[in-house]
Design an enzyme around this catalytic site. Structure first.
Site, PDB file in Angstrom:
ATOM      1  N   ASP A   1       0.835  -1.198   0.000  1.00 14.10           N
ATOM      2  CA  ASP A   1       0.000   0.000   0.000  1.00 14.10           C
ATOM      3  C   ASP A   1       0.869   1.248   0.000  1.00 14.10           C
ATOM      4  O   ASP A   1       1.779   1.391   0.809  1.00 14.10           O
ATOM      5  CB  ASP A   1      -0.903   0.005   1.234  1.00 14.10           C
ATOM      6  CG  ASP A   1      -1.696   1.300   1.322  1.00 14.10           C
ATOM      7  OD1 ASP A   1      -2.611   1.489   0.502  1.00 14.10           O
ATOM      8  OD2 ASP A   1      -1.372   2.139   2.196  1.00 14.10           O
TER       9      ASP A   1
ATOM     10  N   TYR B   1       2.678   9.996   0.479  1.00 11.24           N
ATOM     11  CA  TYR B   1       3.844   9.434   1.164  1.00 11.24           C
ATOM     12  C   TYR B   1       5.121   9.879   0.459  1.00 11.24           C
ATOM     13  O   TYR B   1       5.550   9.277  -0.540  1.00 11.24           O
ATOM     14  CB  TYR B   1       3.776   7.910   1.201  1.00 11.24           C
ATOM     15  CG  TYR B   1       2.569   7.344   1.919  1.00 11.24           C
ATOM     16  CD1 TYR B   1       1.828   8.110   2.813  1.00 11.24           C
ATOM     17  CD2 TYR B   1       2.150   6.037   1.690  1.00 11.24           C
ATOM     18  CE1 TYR B   1       0.719   7.594   3.469  1.00 11.24           C
ATOM     19  CE2 TYR B   1       1.048   5.508   2.346  1.00 11.24           C
ATOM     20  CZ  TYR B   1       0.339   6.298   3.232  1.00 11.24           C
ATOM     21  OH  TYR B   1      -0.764   5.777   3.874  1.00 11.24           O
TER      22      TYR B   1
ATOM     23  N   LYS C   1      -3.644   5.639  -3.551  1.00 12.43           N
ATOM     24  CA  LYS C   1      -4.737   6.486  -3.087  1.00 12.43           C
ATOM     25  C   LYS C   1      -4.956   7.688  -3.996  1.00 12.43           C
ATOM     26  O   LYS C   1      -4.059   8.106  -4.733  1.00 12.43           O
ATOM     27  CB  LYS C   1      -4.459   6.927  -1.648  1.00 12.43           C
ATOM     28  CG  LYS C   1      -4.246   5.721  -0.716  1.00 12.43           C
ATOM     29  CD  LYS C   1      -4.004   6.147   0.708  1.00 12.43           C
ATOM     30  CE  LYS C   1      -3.760   4.924   1.585  1.00 12.43           C
ATOM     31  NZ  LYS C   1      -2.418   4.359   1.371  1.00 12.43           N
TER      32      LYS C   1
END
Length: 346
Positions: A55, A60, A86
């Site tokens: 993930d 990030y 995401k």
């Protein structure tokens, strides 16, 4: 690749994920910089351990995590891993970015800034930008990142309406076209997950904490609703920000929900630790294994910041915990009576 790690299905999809997943925040330089070499060693250790769920997110490291995870996974057959990223933030080039400082919690050299966008166009742009950064042809799981009141506060209604009126159509189209296999949210609260179940079909929710050895309020409303909806849980933060990994008998201030733990939590963990010593059970092993007993939980994603931590975590996952340990927690009121517990040797 190692064999034998249990796999669970995501919702009503055909996707099966390893019960231990890899969260990509650490390789996005969360709080501190790590080298490309260390990032790749960590990811390769996860692959060798049999982890198949990876993930990541544009957030990030402002794209750094996606690039590093893509570099590691790209050489593998697509059927050997499940890739999750995401949407909800769009990255834009920022020539003035202070890349030598921590930005949004990440010590990243990536010269980008991020802004929230839950619209149809924003989600589509985010999805296709991620494909380019990761360097793959398809993303398996697409999660809407940080929707909800905890993140957006007074702007919650604006972004929620933006998603309802526009953004949901985007993720649903991507799923219907086969460009993603599952859609969901990646959030820190259950309330927003319950809200979105009323506007469409979601396959999974990546939830940080909220169902752990310390807190089981989700059993009364959220998890039954997930079961009825057909949605799985990917559980981040099984250690509740660290207190269930370190315990309270430490020289460091135990952390809970990213802050010093309140006294009531410290006392509760102390009682759990006493029972752990009685049965020679590692606290972190109990915290890691407990959520997986619930049928809605498909995978847990603790922080895996190095190859050594990957090895340590897989050992914790395999530790045998006697049934009497869980029974004793129940007897002392330290687990909700409704909470399912792991089967010994299962």
């Amino acid at each position: 690749m190692a064999k034998g790690m249990t796999k669970n299905t995501i919702g009503q999809t055909a996707l099966a994920v390893s019960e231990l997943g890899f969260g990509g925040a650490s390789v996005g330089n969360l709080y501190k910089a790590i080298s490309d070499e260390q990032a790749q060693q960590t990811i390769q250790a996860a692959i060798a351990a049999g982890i198949t769920l990876f993930d990541t997110a544009p957030h990030y490291g402002l794209g750094l995590s996606e690039r590093r995870i893509g570099d590691a996974l790209r050489a593998l057959p697509a059927q050997d891993y499940v890739l999750s990223t995401k949407v909800g933030r769009v990255l834009t080039a920022d020539p003035t970015a202070k890349v030598d400082e921590i930005r949004y919690g990440f010590a990243t050299p990536m010269p980008f800034d991020a802004h929230y966008d839950y619209s149809y166009d924003g989600i589509m742009r985010s999805y296709f930008d991620s494909l380019q950064r990761i360097g793959v042809a398809k993303i398996d799981v697409l999660l809407v990142h940080d929707l909800g009141a905890i993140t957006h506060k007074e702007q919650d209604a604006f972004y929620y309406e933006q998603f309802c009126q526009s953004g949901y159509k985007a993720i649903d189209e991507l799923r219907q076209q086969g460009l993603v296999s599952a859609v969901g949210l990646g959030v820190n609260e259950t309330a927003i997950c319950e809200r979105v179940m009323e506007i469409g079909q979601f396959d999974c929710f990546l939830l940080a904490g909220r169902y752990s050895l310390l807190e089981q309020e989700a059993l009364t409303s959220f998890l039954p609703k997930c079961a009825a909806h057909g949605a799985s849980i990917i559980l981040g933060g099984p250690y509740n920000s660290g207190i269930l990994a370190t315990g309270v008998n430490t020289s460091h201030t135990p952390l809970y929900n990213y802050a010093p733990a309140p006294e009531a939590i410290v006392q509760r963990v102390a009682k759990i630790e006493t029972i752990c010593r009685q049965f020679e059970v590692t606290l972190a092993a109990a915290a890691l294994q407990f959520p997986l007993a619930h049928p809605c939980v498909a995978s847990v994603i603790p922080g895996l910041g190095s190859a050594a931590i990957v090895a340590q975590t897989t050992t914790l996952l395999e530790q045998t915990i006697p049934a009497e340990f869980w029974q004793t927690l129940h007897q002392h009121g330290l687990l909700d009576p409704l909470a399912p517990v792991p089967m010994e040797g299962g």
